[in-house]
Design a protein around this motif. Structure first.
Motif, PDB file in Angstrom:
ATOM      1  N   GLU A 360       0.844  -1.207   0.000  1.00 33.67           N
ATOM      2  CA  GLU A 360       0.000   0.000   0.000  1.00 33.67           C
ATOM      3  C   GLU A 360       0.876   1.251   0.000  1.00 33.67           C
ATOM      4  O   GLU A 360       0.581   2.227  -0.699  1.00 33.67           O
ATOM      5  CB  GLU A 360      -0.932  -0.002   1.221  1.00 33.67           C
ATOM      6  N   GLN A 361       1.941   1.219   0.777  1.00 30.68           N
ATOM      7  CA  GLN A 361       2.852   2.370   0.794  1.00 30.68           C
ATOM      8  C   GLN A 361       3.555   2.528  -0.546  1.00 30.68           C
ATOM      9  O   GLN A 361       3.794   3.648  -1.003  1.00 30.68           O
ATOM     10  CB  GLN A 361       3.879   2.203   1.918  1.00 30.68           C
ATOM     11  N   ALA A 362       3.868   1.399  -1.178  1.00 28.79           N
ATOM     12  CA  ALA A 362       4.508   1.462  -2.491  1.00 28.79           C
ATOM     13  C   ALA A 362       3.587   2.139  -3.501  1.00 28.79           C
ATOM     14  O   ALA A 362       4.027   2.996  -4.287  1.00 28.79           O
ATOM     15  CB  ALA A 362       4.866   0.055  -2.965  1.00 28.79           C
ATOM     16  N   MET A 363       2.303   1.803  -3.482  1.00 26.42           N
ATOM     17  CA  MET A 363       1.351   2.433  -4.399  1.00 26.42           C
ATOM     18  C   MET A 363       1.191   3.917  -4.063  1.00 26.42           C
ATOM     19  O   MET A 363       1.073   4.764  -4.960  1.00 26.42           O
ATOM     20  CB  MET A 363       0.014   1.705  -4.334  1.00 26.42           C
ATOM     21  N   TYR A 364       1.194   4.233  -2.764  1.00 28.83           N
ATOM     22  CA  TYR A 364       1.083   5.635  -2.331  1.00 28.83           C
ATOM     23  C   TYR A 364       2.271   6.448  -2.853  1.00 28.83           C
ATOM     24  O   TYR A 364       2.093   7.541  -3.425  1.00 28.83           O
ATOM     25  CB  TYR A 364       1.023   5.703  -0.811  1.00 28.83           C
ATOM     26  N   HIS A 365       3.480   5.939  -2.658  1.00 32.45           N
ATOM     27  CA  HIS A 365       4.663   6.700  -3.068  1.00 32.45           C
ATOM     28  C   HIS A 365       4.832   6.699  -4.582  1.00 32.45           C
ATOM     29  O   HIS A 365       5.419   7.635  -5.140  1.00 32.45           O
ATOM     30  CB  HIS A 365       5.905   6.163  -2.364  1.00 32.45           C
ATOM     31  N   PHE A 366       4.299   5.678  -5.262  1.00 29.84           N
ATOM     32  CA  PHE A 366       4.291   5.685  -6.723  1.00 29.84           C
ATOM     33  C   PHE A 366       3.372   6.797  -7.230  1.00 29.84           C
ATOM     34  O   PHE A 366       3.715   7.536  -8.153  1.00 29.84           O
ATOM     35  CB  PHE A 366       3.826   4.326  -7.244  1.00 29.84           C
ATOM     36  N   LEU A 367       2.200   6.918  -6.610  1.00 31.23           N
ATOM     37  CA  LEU A 367       1.276   7.999  -6.989  1.00 31.23           C
ATOM     38  C   LEU A 367       1.832   9.370  -6.631  1.00 31.23           C
ATOM     39  O   LEU A 367       1.513  10.371  -7.270  1.00 31.23           O
ATOM     40  CB  LEU A 367      -0.081   7.796  -6.302  1.00 31.23           C
ATOM     41  N   SER A 368       2.668   9.430  -5.603  1.00 22.89           N
ATOM     42  CA  SER A 368       3.245  10.709  -5.177  1.00 22.89           C
ATOM     43  C   SER A 368       4.411  11.109  -6.073  1.00 22.89           C
ATOM     44  O   SER A 368       4.492  12.249  -6.524  1.00 22.89           O
ATOM     45  CB  SER A 368       3.729  10.621  -3.726  1.00 22.89           C
ATOM     46  N   ALA A 514     -11.143   7.730  -5.589  1.00 27.20           N
ATOM     47  CA  ALA A 514     -10.711   6.933  -6.738  1.00 27.20           C
ATOM     48  C   ALA A 514      -9.809   5.775  -6.332  1.00 27.20           C
ATOM     49  O   ALA A 514      -9.733   4.770  -7.029  1.00 27.20           O
ATOM     50  CB  ALA A 514      -9.985   7.817  -7.749  1.00 27.20           C
ATOM     51  N   MET A 515      -9.119   5.934  -5.200  1.00 25.25           N
ATOM     52  CA  MET A 515      -8.251   4.876  -4.684  1.00 25.25           C
ATOM     53  C   MET A 515      -8.726   4.464  -3.303  1.00 25.25           C
ATOM     54  O   MET A 515      -9.255   5.284  -2.549  1.00 25.25           O
ATOM     55  CB  MET A 515      -6.801   5.367  -4.610  1.00 25.25           C
ATOM     56  N   PRO A 516      -8.545   3.195  -2.912  1.00 27.81           N
ATOM     57  CA  PRO A 516      -8.980   2.725  -1.592  1.00 27.81           C
ATOM     58  C   PRO A 516      -8.315   3.503  -0.461  1.00 27.81           C
ATOM     59  O   PRO A 516      -7.176   3.953  -0.588  1.00 27.81           O
ATOM     60  CB  PRO A 516      -8.539   1.260  -1.579  1.00 27.81           C
ATOM     61  N   ASP A 517      -9.031   3.609   0.653  1.00 23.03           N
ATOM     62  CA  ASP A 517      -8.515   4.364   1.797  1.00 23.03           C
ATOM     63  C   ASP A 517      -7.237   3.766   2.353  1.00 23.03           C
ATOM     64  O   ASP A 517      -6.384   4.496   2.867  1.00 23.03           O
ATOM     65  CB  ASP A 517      -9.576   4.431   2.911  1.00 23.03           C
ATOM     66  N   ASP A 518      -7.080   2.426   2.275  1.00 23.08           N
ATOM     67  CA  ASP A 518      -5.867   1.837   2.848  1.00 23.08           C
ATOM     68  C   ASP A 518      -4.613   2.267   2.092  1.00 23.08           C
ATOM     69  O   ASP A 518      -3.515   2.266   2.649  1.00 23.08           O
ATOM     70  CB  ASP A 518      -5.967   0.311   2.901  1.00 23.08           C
ATOM     71  N   ILE A 519      -4.768   2.682   0.848  1.00 17.62           N
ATOM     72  CA  ILE A 519      -3.632   3.216   0.090  1.00 17.62           C
ATOM     73  C   ILE A 519      -3.424   4.692   0.418  1.00 17.62           C
ATOM     74  O   ILE A 519      -2.303   5.131   0.693  1.00 17.62           O
ATOM     75  CB  ILE A 519      -3.844   3.019  -1.423  1.00 17.62           C
ATOM     76  N   LEU A 520      -4.504   5.464   0.430  1.00 17.07           N
ATOM     77  CA  LEU A 520      -4.393   6.901   0.712  1.00 17.07           C
ATOM     78  C   LEU A 520      -3.941   7.164   2.141  1.00 17.07           C
ATOM     79  O   LEU A 520      -3.354   8.218   2.431  1.00 17.07           O
ATOM     80  CB  LEU A 520      -5.725   7.596   0.435  1.00 17.07           C
ATOM     81  N   ASN A 521      -4.207   6.224   3.047  1.00 16.38           N
ATOM     82  CA  ASN A 521      -3.792   6.386   4.446  1.00 16.38           C
ATOM     83  C   ASN A 521      -2.420   5.783   4.719  1.00 16.38           C
ATOM     84  O   ASN A 521      -1.967   5.769   5.871  1.00 16.38           O
ATOM     85  CB  ASN A 521      -4.818   5.735   5.384  1.00 16.38           C
TER      86      ASN A 521
END
Length: 527
Positions: A360-368, A514-521
């Motif tokens: 989830e953090q990987a997807m978060y930092h990829f989006l960032s 658009a993205m699940p909360d577990d990724i945005l959090n």
């Protein structure tokens, strides 16, 4: 909706009226043509040295995608600019007319080392040196390509748009037409536009086939374990992937299919500002006959390249084929990556030098896609500024960013890939106070991560950034692993860390719903 790539308009009507057309000239012939046409000079090592005029980097505000019914619902218009078919047709006609009085160079190359997923591309160039760039940057056909063309790129810097008549932003234009399978580039000589236009095309085609296209470098160890390095300009992507103990797959653009990873290109386009043989031996030694040097000052009498001279730009570049690097892999493919490393040059000095991410953090930092600009790099910047670019390459993503992020998450899950965040920026304080991370320590952290030497160490969760920090790392001082320890004033550290955390949170607001909360959090914690 599936891929919409209808049969392109034949490039031959553009070539038919040209004053002279040279097909598939060799590297030697193109160098001779470029020197004869006074497009550049040879350096004392044999490299062809050219300058690109007012454009010494990409011109993102001048890039367009033709908006047609077939692609309208597929393209993400929040980070891509539409133009009309009329604009495309008008500029195509100008190029056809221009070719009647000019020589053109034509060749076919491939994008994609994976035979099942490569794209055939016909390049039509006005300048011999730009054609040499293409021959060295893309994959050369082993036999004569088929008559069925994949895409055609027409690059004529001498053709300029009329912003009023053509409805462009300036005289420069880079226009992708997915219906006609063509790219038109005019009004600028910076060669990177050609390279990145095809990367944008691959970023349109590959994800719709379930293949993740990535702005990253890649290498592979002698044990067959491959690694990906994502990062924006200046974060160390090329430097860290050029590891003498590992083999280079590629330095910039890759695809990840169900069979493994593959290079999209057949060459390297490396920065060479402040280049020395000690700092970057592989790149330094690759600058020889057949290589292109872009916007590097060449001394008049000696023809010696001065890599510390910034009179043209700090974005000096060199382009050479992969086989100029002794430890490059041929063909440039490998098994699924065992590790992914996200690179950031944090000028605030608060991110850990290395940390481990959950999926989830990987997807978060990829989006960032975070890094930071420092004071003095651009006019008006007096303190570090946070910079975010989705997928570490937002300007080249035609589809919804969520498409790429979801594919990344699926690949990490399916192939059990470890993901790390590596700060190649500052420690002990922000830019101007702290120090840039020592490259030898950064290399040691990368080596430890890729060799599995961090698998059995203890990890501590950072209270602000929520990432896992190792308690120890071979050949790295323990005290620098936890960033707060390197600051003299712990209160100042917390202020800066919370400030950066807030900027992360503000940046991902656009993905809410658009993205699940577990990724945005999964990002930094904001009080």
């Amino acid at each position: 909706m599936g891929i919409s790539l209808s049969r392109q308009k034949s490039s031959h009507d553009l070539l038919a009226g040209a004053r002279r057309v040279s097909h598939d000239l060799s590297v030697v012939e193109l160098i001779e043509e470029a020197v004869k046409n006074q497009e550049g000079v040879l350096s004392d090592t044999g490299a062809l040295c050219v300058t690109t005029g007012k454009h010494t980097g990409r011109s993102p505000k001048d890039k367009f995608i033709v908006d047609t019914p077939a692609v309208h619902e597929l393209i993400s218009w929040t980070n891509n600019t539409p133009c009309s078919e009329d604009t495309f047709n008008r500029l195509y006609a100008k190029m056809k007319k221009y070719g009647e009085d000019h020589q053109l160079y034509v060749t076919d190359v491939y994008a994609g080392a994976d035979l099942e997923n490569r794209l055939q591309v016909k390049f039509i160039n006005e300048l011999a040196w730009q054609h040499l760039f293409i021959k060295q940057l893309f994959i050369k056909p082993e036999k004569k390509p088929s008559e069925k063309e994949g895409f055609t790129v027409v690059c004529m810097p001498g053709v300029k748009a009329d912003p009023v008549e053509d409805k462009t932003h300036s005289e420069t234009f880079i226009i992708l037409n997915f219906d006609k399978k063509m790219v038109l580039i005019g009004g600028g000589r910076y060669a990177g536009e050609m390279k990145k236009s095809i990367f944008s095309v691959m970023n349109y085609i590959l994800p719709q086939k379930g293949i993740l296209s990535m702005h990253c470098s890649a290498n592979v160890g002698k044990d067959g374990n491959s690694a990906l390095f994502f990062g924006l300009s200046g974060t160390g992507k090329t430097t860290l992937s050029a590891d003498p103990n590992r083999n280079l797959i590629g330095d910039d653009e890759h695809g990840w299919s169900d069979e493994g990873i593959f290079n999209i290109e057949g060459g390297c386009y490396a920065k060479c500002i402040k280049l020395t043989e000690d700092s970057e031996p592989e790149i330094f030694r690759a600058i020889k006959y057949g290589t292109v040097l872009e916007n590097v000052h060449i001394q008049d009498k000696t023809r010696h390249a001065d890599y510390f001279d910034t009179r043209y730009t700090e974005n000096t570049r060199t382009a050479y084929p992969l086989d100029f690097i002794p430890n490059a892999v041929h063909p440039s493919i490998a098994e699924h990556p065992t590790a992914i490393i996200f690179l950031t040059a944090d000028a605030f000095g608060v991110l850990p030098p290395i940390s481990k991410l959950t999926k989830e953090q990987a997807m978060y930092h990829f989006l960032s896609g975070y890094t930071s600009k420092v004071a003095g790099t651009e006019r008006g910047i007096t303190e570090p500024q946070a910079t975010f670019s989705i997928g570490f390459g937002e300007p080249f993503l035609p589809l919804s960013p969520l498409k790429y992020a979801r594919l990344l998450g699926e690949k990490i899950d399916k192939f059990n890939t470890h993901v790390y965040l590596l700060n190649t920026g500052w420690s002990g304080g922000p830019y101007g106070v702290g120090r840039r991370m020592d490259l030898k320590y950064t290399r040691a952290m990368v080596t430890a991560a890729l060799d599995g030497k961090l698998d059995d160490v203890d990890w501590e969760i950072d209270p602000i950034f929520q990432v896992a920090i190792p308690a120890s790392c071979p050949d790295v001082p323990t005290e620098i692993l936890k960033p707060s320890n390197t600051w003299n004033n712990k209160k100042d550290y917390k202020i800066q860390a919370k400030k950066l955390a807030k900027r992360f949170a503000e940046n991902v607001e656009k993905f809410k719903g658009a993205m699940p909360d577990d990724i945005l959090n999964a990002g930094p914690k904001v009080e």
